[in-house]
Design a protein around this motif. Structure first.
Motif, PDB file in Angstrom:
ATOM      1  N   LEU A   2       0.831  -1.205   0.000  1.00 16.69           N
ATOM      2  CA  LEU A   2       0.000   0.000   0.000  1.00 16.69           C
ATOM      3  C   LEU A   2       0.869   1.261   0.000  1.00 16.69           C
ATOM      4  CD1 LEU A   2      -3.094   0.396   0.081  1.00 16.69           C
ATOM      5  CD2 LEU A   2      -2.880   0.858   2.524  1.00 16.69           C
ATOM      6  N   THR A   3       0.576   2.175  -0.936  1.00 12.98           N
ATOM      7  CA  THR A   3       1.295   3.450  -1.005  1.00 12.98           C
ATOM      8  C   THR A   3       0.402   4.645  -0.685  1.00 12.98           C
ATOM      9  OG1 THR A   3       0.869   3.624  -3.389  1.00 12.98           O
ATOM     10  CG2 THR A   3       2.922   2.564  -2.716  1.00 12.98           C
ATOM     11  N   HIS A   4      -0.916   4.534  -0.916  1.00 11.46           N
ATOM     12  CA  HIS A   4      -1.843   5.637  -0.662  1.00 11.46           C
ATOM     13  C   HIS A   4      -3.043   5.107   0.124  1.00 11.46           C
ATOM     14  CE1 HIS A   4       0.522   7.112  -4.032  1.00 11.46           C
ATOM     15  NE2 HIS A   4       0.129   8.334  -3.748  1.00 11.46           N
ATOM     16  N   LEU A   5      -3.261   5.682   1.299  1.00 13.23           N
ATOM     17  CA  LEU A   5      -4.383   5.286   2.153  1.00 13.23           C
ATOM     18  C   LEU A   5      -5.180   6.529   2.517  1.00 13.23           C
ATOM     19  CD1 LEU A   5      -5.983   3.284   3.867  1.00 13.23           C
ATOM     20  CD2 LEU A   5      -4.279   3.571   5.681  1.00 13.23           C
ATOM     21  N   LYS A   6      -6.449   6.535   2.119  1.00 14.97           N
ATOM     22  CA  LYS A   6      -7.331   7.677   2.381  1.00 14.97           C
ATOM     23  C   LYS A   6      -8.471   7.237   3.297  1.00 14.97           C
ATOM     24  CE  LYS A   6      -6.413   9.861  -2.112  1.00 14.97           C
ATOM     25  NZ  LYS A   6      -5.795  11.085  -1.587  1.00 14.97           N
ATOM     26  N   LEU A   7      -8.464   7.767   4.520  1.00 16.12           N
ATOM     27  CA  LEU A   7      -9.516   7.480   5.507  1.00 16.12           C
ATOM     28  C   LEU A   7     -10.165   8.773   5.978  1.00 16.12           C
ATOM     29  CD1 LEU A   7      -7.626   4.754   7.571  1.00 16.12           C
ATOM     30  CD2 LEU A   7      -9.652   4.385   6.166  1.00 16.12           C
ATOM     31  N   ASN A   8     -10.051   9.822   5.214  1.00 17.53           N
ATOM     32  CA  ASN A   8     -10.616  11.099   5.612  1.00 17.53           C
ATOM     33  C   ASN A   8     -12.143  11.077   5.581  1.00 17.53           C
ATOM     34  OD1 ASN A   8      -9.662  10.963   2.729  1.00 17.53           O
ATOM     35  ND2 ASN A   8     -11.035  12.732   2.546  1.00 17.53           N
ATOM     36  N   ASP A  53       6.901  -3.736   9.923  1.00 18.20           N
ATOM     37  CA  ASP A  53       6.876  -3.872   8.472  1.00 18.20           C
ATOM     38  C   ASP A  53       5.580  -3.558   7.739  1.00 18.20           C
ATOM     39  OD1 ASP A  53       9.021  -6.765   8.756  1.00 18.20           O
ATOM     40  OD2 ASP A  53       9.500  -4.637   8.582  1.00 18.20           O
ATOM     41  N   PRO A  54       4.371  -3.635   8.323  1.00 13.92           N
ATOM     42  CA  PRO A  54       3.152  -3.697   7.515  1.00 13.92           C
ATOM     43  C   PRO A  54       3.013  -2.636   6.426  1.00 13.92           C
ATOM     44  CG  PRO A  54       2.620  -4.112   9.800  1.00 13.92           C
ATOM     45  CD  PRO A  54       4.075  -3.755   9.753  1.00 13.92           C
ATOM     46  N   LEU A  55       3.341  -1.368   6.719  1.00 15.56           N
ATOM     47  CA  LEU A  55       3.109  -0.309   5.732  1.00 15.56           C
ATOM     48  C   LEU A  55       4.415   0.397   5.370  1.00 15.56           C
ATOM     49  CD1 LEU A  55      -0.234   1.233   7.059  1.00 15.56           C
ATOM     50  CD2 LEU A  55       0.083  -0.375   5.181  1.00 15.56           C
ATOM     51  N   ASP A  56       5.426  -0.387   5.089  1.00 14.58           N
ATOM     52  CA  ASP A  56       6.719   0.192   4.749  1.00 14.58           C
ATOM     53  C   ASP A  56       6.679   1.006   3.467  1.00 14.58           C
ATOM     54  OD1 ASP A  56       7.941  -0.717   6.945  1.00 14.58           O
ATOM     55  OD2 ASP A  56       9.198  -2.230   5.969  1.00 14.58           O
ATOM     56  N   MET A  57       5.731   0.707   2.568  1.00  8.66           N
ATOM     57  CA  MET A  57       5.676   1.369   1.267  1.00  8.66           C
ATOM     58  C   MET A  57       4.768   2.599   1.270  1.00  8.66           C
ATOM     59  SD  MET A  57       7.662  -0.597  -0.479  1.00  8.66           S
ATOM     60  CE  MET A  57       7.318  -0.136  -2.175  1.00  8.66           C
ATOM     61  N   LEU A  58       4.038   2.842   2.353  1.00 13.08           N
ATOM     62  CA  LEU A  58       3.034   3.913   2.375  1.00 13.08           C
ATOM     63  C   LEU A  58       3.694   5.278   2.232  1.00 13.08           C
ATOM     64  CD1 LEU A  58      -0.070   4.107   2.739  1.00 13.08           C
ATOM     65  CD2 LEU A  58       0.373   4.746   5.117  1.00 13.08           C
ATOM     66  N   THR A  59       3.253   6.059   1.225  1.00  9.29           N
ATOM     67  CA  THR A  59       3.781   7.406   1.000  1.00  9.29           C
ATOM     68  C   THR A  59       2.770   8.494   1.336  1.00  9.29           C
ATOM     69  OG1 THR A  59       3.087   7.378  -1.323  1.00  9.29           O
ATOM     70  CG2 THR A  59       5.311   6.588  -0.829  1.00  9.29           C
ATOM     71  N   GLU A  60       1.465   8.166   1.326  1.00 10.72           N
ATOM     72  CA  GLU A  60       0.438   9.173   1.616  1.00 10.72           C
ATOM     73  C   GLU A  60      -0.601   8.594   2.558  1.00 10.72           C
ATOM     74  OE1 GLU A  60      -3.092  11.676  -0.685  1.00 10.72           O
ATOM     75  OE2 GLU A  60      -1.345  10.984  -1.811  1.00 10.72           O
ATOM     76  N   LEU A  61      -0.843   9.298   3.673  1.00  7.71           N
ATOM     77  CA  LEU A  61      -1.840   8.884   4.663  1.00  7.71           C
ATOM     78  C   LEU A  61      -2.727  10.079   4.969  1.00  7.71           C
ATOM     79  CD1 LEU A  61      -3.075   6.935   6.689  1.00  7.71           C
ATOM     80  CD2 LEU A  61      -1.246   7.512   8.300  1.00  7.71           C
ATOM     81  N   ASP A  62      -4.027   9.945   4.681  1.00 10.28           N
ATOM     82  CA  ASP A  62      -4.985  11.030   4.893  1.00 10.28           C
ATOM     83  C   ASP A  62      -5.992  10.613   5.955  1.00 10.28           C
ATOM     84  OD1 ASP A  62      -6.739  13.139   4.791  1.00 10.28           O
ATOM     85  OD2 ASP A  62      -6.945  13.144   2.612  1.00 10.28           O
ATOM     86  N   LEU A  63      -5.897  11.247   7.127  1.00 10.29           N
ATOM     87  CA  LEU A  63      -6.816  10.989   8.238  1.00 10.29           C
ATOM     88  C   LEU A  63      -7.618  12.246   8.573  1.00 10.29           C
ATOM     89  CD1 LEU A  63      -4.392   9.005  10.584  1.00 10.29           C
ATOM     90  CD2 LEU A  63      -6.149   8.061   9.096  1.00 10.29           C
ATOM     91  N   SER A  64      -7.711  13.165   7.650  1.00 11.70           N
ATOM     92  CA  SER A  64      -8.365  14.445   7.913  1.00 11.70           C
ATOM     93  C   SER A  64      -9.871  14.293   8.087  1.00 11.70           C
ATOM     94  CB  SER A  64      -8.071  15.430   6.775  1.00 11.70           C
ATOM     95  OG  SER A  64      -8.593  14.947   5.546  1.00 11.70           O
ATOM     96  N   GLN A  65     -10.465  15.273   8.746  1.00 11.31           N
ATOM     97  CA  GLN A  65     -11.912  15.364   8.951  1.00 11.31           C
ATOM     98  C   GLN A  65     -12.476  14.106   9.615  1.00 11.31           C
ATOM     99  OE1 GLN A  65     -14.171  17.477   5.790  1.00 11.31           O
ATOM    100  NE2 GLN A  65     -12.254  17.411   4.618  1.00 11.31           N
ATOM    101  N   ASN A  66     -11.844  13.729  10.715  1.00  8.32           N
ATOM    102  CA  ASN A  66     -12.353  12.671  11.567  1.00  8.32           C
ATOM    103  C   ASN A  66     -12.615  13.252  12.955  1.00  8.32           C
ATOM    104  OD1 ASN A  66     -12.378   9.722  10.397  1.00  8.32           O
ATOM    105  ND2 ASN A  66     -10.618  10.716   9.438  1.00  8.32           N
ATOM    106  N   ARG A  67     -12.596  12.391  13.975  1.00  9.44           N
ATOM    107  CA  ARG A  67     -12.772  12.841  15.357  1.00  9.44           C
ATOM    108  C   ARG A  67     -11.564  12.435  16.195  1.00  9.44           C
ATOM    109  NH1 ARG A  67     -18.947  10.409  15.947  1.00  9.44           N
ATOM    110  NH2 ARG A  67     -19.829  11.478  14.139  1.00  9.44           N
ATOM    111  N   LEU A 110      -3.596  15.422   8.734  1.00  8.43           N
ATOM    112  CA  LEU A 110      -4.338  15.237   9.990  1.00  8.43           C
ATOM    113  C   LEU A 110      -5.280  16.405  10.254  1.00  8.43           C
ATOM    114  CD1 LEU A 110      -1.335  13.988  12.126  1.00  8.43           C
ATOM    115  CD2 LEU A 110      -3.367  12.639  11.601  1.00  8.43           C
ATOM    116  N   SER A 111      -5.580  17.181   9.242  1.00  4.31           N
ATOM    117  CA  SER A 111      -6.363  18.398   9.445  1.00  4.31           C
ATOM    118  C   SER A 111      -7.784  18.096   9.910  1.00  4.31           C
ATOM    119  CB  SER A 111      -6.404  19.215   8.147  1.00  4.31           C
ATOM    120  OG  SER A 111      -7.075  18.502   7.126  1.00  4.31           O
ATOM    121  N   THR A 112      -8.358  19.073  10.602  1.00  6.30           N
ATOM    122  CA  THR A 112      -9.756  19.035  11.049  1.00  6.30           C
ATOM    123  C   THR A 112     -10.032  17.798  11.905  1.00  6.30           C
ATOM    124  OG1 THR A 112     -10.278  20.046   8.903  1.00  6.30           O
ATOM    125  CG2 THR A 112     -12.123  19.491  10.313  1.00  6.30           C
ATOM    126  N   ASN A 113      -9.308  17.703  13.012  1.00 11.03           N
ATOM    127  CA  ASN A 113      -9.546  16.679  14.016  1.00 11.03           C
ATOM    128  C   ASN A 113      -9.593  17.343  15.388  1.00 11.03           C
ATOM    129  OD1 ASN A 113      -9.612  13.744  12.963  1.00 11.03           O
ATOM    130  ND2 ASN A 113      -7.949  14.644  11.761  1.00 11.03           N
TER     131      ASN A 113
END
Length: 674
Positions: A339-345, A358-372, A394-397
């Motif tokens: 996985l390189t891009h994970l969007k959970l916003n 090791d699980p997400l060694d390849m991840l380059t983009e993580l979007d957790l914005s607009q959560n709680r 991590l915006s808007t949390n």
């Protein structure tokens, strides 16, 4: 389905009989108001474009002159009929576009004409008001077809008969119809690689079995379930788009596939292993009753264990934004090592634990914005965490701080967005290191940082020391500039973009003269009554001064280094004085300078609001009086008064001359002998 023109770019377009244009063997007759195919075109034409005309019928003799024709486009006409013999002289036709016509009127005769095209590979019938029966008739004899588009028609139901004779199809576009049911319609299309059924009314997809399909787009339907039968067959599926549906659970995917992009944006998905109130549905199963003719099949699925029984080791992009996810099942992300891009916003996450090792060694983009989010979990003392991460949103949390040393583990981080969280930067004023804060000091890879709307209370203590920030957003922090502004000295070599919008900035607070690399500066929404003099020597390319209190800009602005380097200047919503617009006229003459909001710029004269580019003559005259030299003005005002007094004195003197002489003589005179 796109139909392209020839590649002869080195040849010049030349006029041709009939008003068309010719380049090499391509004839373009687009938009010529033609009601029929011109009869005087060259016979060696290979590509013919007749789009945007008024042709109603392609007759038997329409294409007799084009035996070498392999591409024909008659899109956006009024085409109602293609006569059965129309293509007999063009047996080599491979690409045919008939979009946005009226082919539903005589579809059976048109079908007879199409049957004479043994080499046809690409056919576009979009926008012709065709039903599923009409489509079935039109393509019934096109066994050579590889690409078919019937988008934007009125197809409602697909069964096994509609595509039974086009078994060589590689690409099929059915988007923007009214399809609500699919009954074994694709069983014979074993070579199909790309299928688009977006913007329809499908309620579910069960029994997915197209093993050769590589791209499936079923976005913008009303799908609640996506089920693949449990099988050990290898699916070639690479891209699956289920976005903008009503999915309740994570889709049941093939056990073995080549899936690298999974788009689940804007659904109603959640995981029910852990619920917000502490309860669990870990052992709950769902049974699907699948009725196919006289046979009935029951499929039992556990809500999360079997949801992810497929091998997701090749998945690179997972978009689960705009759902109702409270939390992720245990080891959910561990199945996705590529996985390189994970969007959970735009979900309901209250906590997120960064995976260790090791699980997400390849991840380059993580979007957790607009959560709680109130906290990020991270084990201390472990090795690198997300070592390839470059963008962290991590915006808007509801975050107050981040785990200590988090950015020392993400050694490739370049962009962090913490905007609209209640965070402070370390070190705290007065050495209050025990208070929660975010420490970015020494993160040399960090180039983009957004802290907009974080409620920052000053930036003392050099919080950016050791960074290489190129882009810094401090907007909507009313107290951010209230303390020491020494933090600028750590950024003077690298900072190119700075936003200080709505930070209560006044003209004398910040000295910008050290920021020699700065190119874009946003000072809008502040209280500037004059342009800071420290800006004059900078080489800015973009400056935003909107929503301030500026009555004027320096009259010599266009001649300063700032004026010569500026390419974009925003000026609207300031109380400019209509009588001091010399700077505005100079800016209009500045070479290469653009004022995008120039039409919104206004000035005030008395109670009137006017456009600086069209001042009425009375206003100009009034301004001339107001800006004239005061000494000259006083002289002009005093001269009539002096003249009036002088004339009055002379008149009075002449009227009283004899009396005055007698009085003088009486009082001062002395008798003298004769």
């Amino acid at each position: 389905l796109a139909v392209g023109r020839g590649s002869g770019m080195d040849a010049a377009w030349a006029p041709s009989p009939g008003g068309c244009e010719l380049v090499q063997s391509t004839m373009d007759c687009t938009g010529r108001w033609l009601s029929s195919v011109p009869g005087n075109l060259r016979g060696d034409t290979a590509e013919l474009f007749l789009d945007n005309n008024t042709i109603r019928v392609l007759g038997n003799a329409s294409l007799l002159l084009f035996p070498q024709l392999w591409c024909l486009s008659v899109s956006r006409n009024r085409l109602e009929l293609i006569e059965p013999g129309a293509f007999l002289s063009s047996p080599g036709l491979q690409v045919l576009s008939l979009t946005d016509n009226l082919l539903f009127t005589n579809y059976s005769l048109t079908a007879a004409a199409l049957s004479a095209l043994p080499a046809l590979r690409m056919l576009d019938l979009a926008g012709n008001q065709l039903t599923e029966h009409m489509v079935s008739v039109l393509v019934s004899n096109l066994s050579s077809l590889e690409s078919l588009s019937v988008a934007r028609n009125i197809i409602m139901r697909l069964d096994s008969s509609i595509f039974s004779n086009v078994t060589k199809l590689l690409e099929l576009n059915l988007e923007r119809n009214y399809i609500f049911e699919i009954d074994n319609a694709f069983e014979g299309l074993q070579r199909l690689q790309r299928l688009n059924i977006a913007y329809n009314y499908l309620p579910c997809l069960v029994g997915f079995s197209l093993t050769e399909l590589r791209v499936l787009n079923v976005s913008n339907n009303i799908i609640e379930w996506f089920l693949t039968p449990e099988s050990d067959e290898l699916f070639e599926l690479e891209v699956l788009d289920l976005s903008h549906n009503r999915l309740l659970f994570f889709p049941v995917l093939p056990r073995h596939s080549k899936l690298h992009s999974l788009l689940l944006q804007d659904n109603r998905m959640s995981f029910y292993q852990r619920l917000p109130n502490g309860t669990s549905l870990a052992n709950v199963t769902v049974q699907f009753l699948i009725i196919n003719g006289n046979s009935t099949n029951i499929t039992t699925v556990r809500l999360w264990d079997e949801l992810c029984y497929s091998n997701l080791s090749s998945l690179r992009l997972l978009d689960m934004s705009q759902n109702e996810v409270w939390g992720l099942p245990e080891n959910f992300l561990a199945q996705m090592p590529s996985l390189t891009h994970l969007k959970l916003n735009q979900n309901c996450l209250e906590a997120f634990h960064l995976p260790e090792e090791d699980p997400l060694d390849m991840l380059t983009e993580l979007d957790l914005s607009q959560n709680r989010l109130e906290q990020l979990g991270m084990k201390t003392g472990v090795g690198d965490i997300l070592p390839s991460l470059q963008l962290f949103n991590l915006s808007t949390n509801r975050l107050r701080a981040l785990p200590p040393g988090i950015f020392t583990h993400t050694r490739n981080i370049t962009t962090v967005d913490l905007s609209r969280n209640r965070v402070d930067l370390c070190p705290q004023p007065g050495g209050a290191e025990s208070l929660p804060c975010v420490d970015i000091r020494g993160v040399g890879t960090l180039t983009h940082l957004s802290l907009a709307g974080c409620g920052l209370q000053g930036l003392g203590g050099r919080p950016f020391q050791g960074t290489s920030l190129v882009h810094l957003d401090l907007s909507n922090n009313r107290q951010a500039l209230s303390g020491d502004t020494g933090w600028l000295q750590d950024l003077f070599l690298t900072l190119q973009v700075l936003s200080l919008r709505n930070t209560s900035l006044s003209s004398a607070i910040v000295d910008f003269s050290t920021l020699k690399s700065l190119e874009r500066l946003d000072l809008s929404g502040n209280s500037l009554a004059a342009l800071p003099t420290s800006l004059g020597a900078l080489g800015l390319r973009s400056l935003d001064l909107r929503d301030n209190c500026l009555p004027a800009l320096p009259p010599d602005l266009a001649g300063l280094p700032l004026g010569r380097s500026l390419r974009e200047l925003y000026l609207s919503r300031n109380p400019y004085n209509c009588c001091t617009l010399g700077w505005w006229d100079a800016l209009q003459q500045a070479e290469g300078l653009r004022v995008p909001d120039g039409r919104e710029v206004t000035c005030s004269h008395g109670s009137r609001t006017l456009s600086p580019g069209a001042l009425p003559e009375p206003v100009l005259q009034s301004c001339r009086w107001q800006t004239a030299d005061l000494a000259l003005l006083y002289l002009v005002l005093a001269l009539p008064t002096c003249l009036t007094l002088l004339v009055a004195f002379v008149v009075v003197f002449l009227m009283l001359k004899e009396k005055l002489l007698k009085i003088v003589k009486t009082r001062c005179g002395v008798s003298s002998p004769y």
